[in-house]
Design a protein around this motif. Structure first.
Motif, short mmCIF file in Angstrom:
data_model
loop_
_atom_site.label_atom_id
_atom_site.label_comp_id
_atom_site.label_asym_id
_atom_site.label_seq_id
_atom_site.Cartn_x
_atom_site.Cartn_y
_atom_site.Cartn_z
N UNK A 240 3.86 -8.92 -6.79
CA UNK A 240 4.22 -7.58 -7.27
C UNK A 240 4.56 -7.55 -8.75
N UNK A 241 5.35 -8.53 -9.22
CA UNK A 241 5.82 -8.47 -10.62
C UNK A 241 5.37 -9.66 -11.46
N UNK A 242 4.71 -10.67 -10.84
CA UNK A 242 4.20 -11.85 -11.53
C UNK A 242 5.29 -12.75 -12.08
N UNK A 243 6.49 -12.61 -11.60
CA UNK A 243 7.58 -13.49 -12.02
C UNK A 243 7.40 -14.85 -11.36
N UNK A 244 7.67 -15.92 -12.13
CA UNK A 244 7.58 -17.28 -11.58
C UNK A 244 8.82 -17.55 -10.73
N UNK A 245 8.60 -17.99 -9.51
CA UNK A 245 9.70 -18.18 -8.56
C UNK A 245 9.80 -19.64 -8.13
N UNK A 246 10.99 -20.20 -8.25
CA UNK A 246 11.26 -21.54 -7.75
C UNK A 246 11.51 -21.46 -6.25
N UNK A 247 11.50 -22.59 -5.53
CA UNK A 247 11.85 -22.55 -4.10
C UNK A 247 13.22 -21.91 -3.87
N UNK A 256 6.85 -12.65 1.11
CA UNK A 256 5.57 -13.16 0.64
C UNK A 256 4.58 -12.03 0.38
N UNK A 257 4.08 -11.98 -0.88
CA UNK A 257 3.06 -11.00 -1.24
C UNK A 257 3.55 -9.59 -1.47
N UNK A 258 4.88 -9.36 -1.29
CA UNK A 258 5.38 -7.99 -1.36
C UNK A 258 6.41 -7.81 -2.48
N UNK A 259 7.47 -8.61 -2.49
CA UNK A 259 8.49 -8.46 -3.53
C UNK A 259 9.30 -9.74 -3.66
N UNK A 260 10.09 -9.81 -4.73
CA UNK A 260 11.02 -10.92 -4.95
C UNK A 260 12.35 -10.35 -5.41
N UNK A 270 4.79 3.55 -3.02
CA UNK A 270 3.34 3.37 -2.99
C UNK A 270 2.97 1.92 -3.30
N UNK A 271 3.61 1.35 -4.33
CA UNK A 271 3.34 -0.04 -4.70
C UNK A 271 3.71 -0.98 -3.56
N UNK A 272 4.84 -0.74 -2.92
CA UNK A 272 5.28 -1.58 -1.81
C UNK A 272 4.28 -1.51 -0.65
N UNK A 273 3.81 -0.30 -0.34
CA UNK A 273 2.86 -0.12 0.75
C UNK A 273 1.56 -0.87 0.46
N UNK A 274 1.11 -0.80 -0.78
CA UNK A 274 -0.13 -1.48 -1.15
C UNK A 274 0.03 -3.00 -1.06
#
Length: 295
Positions: A240-247, A256-260, A270-274
């Protein structure tokens, strides 16, 4: 297991479009990744079987790229979706006069890097972007606060030349710091050094016990980040935001694939639904042992 080949070479190319066509026609069918060809040379990262990567090296050597800076690593999953060979104005875009085909700074081997950057009169510059710096860098390195490499000349203009007589630069694989060294020499800097083979070569060759590297090294493929001995670190990109995420980042407010945790409160409905629908289609493709085109 995929073999990953990162490469570049600054060399005068008279007809980049012809080179692009020849690479496309000669590439084995399993090759993925991107190569960029310009009048100033070639740059890119590709992957495939070991045999295919050897074929690609032979092809590029035949086309005159016989002095390439290149390195191998590995990926468990296919690191790129498709294979592209593109013609561009620059193989790495700085957007101003810099001619690495004619003059560059002094190369420094990974084994000699620590001795150089610990000298008090040396300004150590990370020529990568701010999000890459945030993930990991060398101890004592300066963050030029660039969002893209085009911003680097503005940073150079701010350097106090009276305070620092020597400059040492580094980047992921060596191409950005090599071009930056050419630019800085053209701007009147006299002693300019850059790490040969970049961070990846350093992490591959310098023992962890003697390393001055701190954190992880961002890479522009689905592995996201590498550590010492080029081990995959387990970082991911939030779709969603392309932020780098550590474990550790993924333990809180992560889907996964939706938000952080960094974007959960900023997503529109709308963005969340997509994102939810995309993730659903990705999981369906995976269950059928297929690659979802948007993954």
């Amino acid at each position: 297991m995929f073999k990953v080949l990162a490469l570049y070479q600054f060399r005068s190319v008279k007809n980049p479009n012809q080179v692009v066509a020849m690479i496309k026609s000669a590439a084995p069918s399993d090759v993925c990744g991107t190569l960029i060809v310009a009048h100033e040379g070639i740059n890119g990262t590709i992957a495939g079987s070991e045999a295919s990567m050897n074929v690609m090296l032979d092809v590029l050597n035949t086309l005159g790229f016989d002095q390439m800076e290149y390195k191998f690593s590995h990926a468990i999953e296919k690191p790129f979706l498709r294979f592209k060979v593109l013609e561009k104005k620059e193989i790495v875009t700085i957007g101003c006069d810099a001619n690495p085909c004619s003059v560059v700074g002094t190369y420094v081997a990974p084994k000699d890097w620590n001795d150089l950057i610990t000298q008090p009169d040396v300004l150590v510059i990370d020529t990568r972007n701010d999000y890459e710096y945030a993930l990991g860098t060398f101890s004592g390195a300066v963050n030029p606060n660039t969002e893209c490499f085009r911003d680097f000349p503005k940073y150079v203009a701010s350097i106090d030349r009276k305070q620092f007589k020597r400059v040492a630069m580094f980047c992921t694989g060596g191409i950005r710091c090599e071009k930056a060294s050419s630019y800085m020499l053209s701007e009147g800097f006299e002693e300019v050094y850059h790490l040969k083979g970049g961070i990846l070569k350093y992490l591959e060759e310098v023992d962890r016990s003697h390393s001055l590297w701190e954190g992880a090294c961002f890479v522009f493929d689905r592995r996201v980040a590498l550590g010492h001995q080029l081990e995959i670190t387990g970082h991911k990109l939030c779709f969603a935001c392309r932020h780098v995420l550590s474990p550790k980042d993924r333990l809180v407010d992560y889907q996964e694939g939706v938000h952080c945790r960094y974007c959960i409160n900023n997503l529109t409905a709308l963005r969340r639904a997509r994102c939810i629908e995309r993730q659903k289609q990705t999981e369906i493709a995976q269950s059928q042992d297929k690659q979802h085109i948007g993954a």
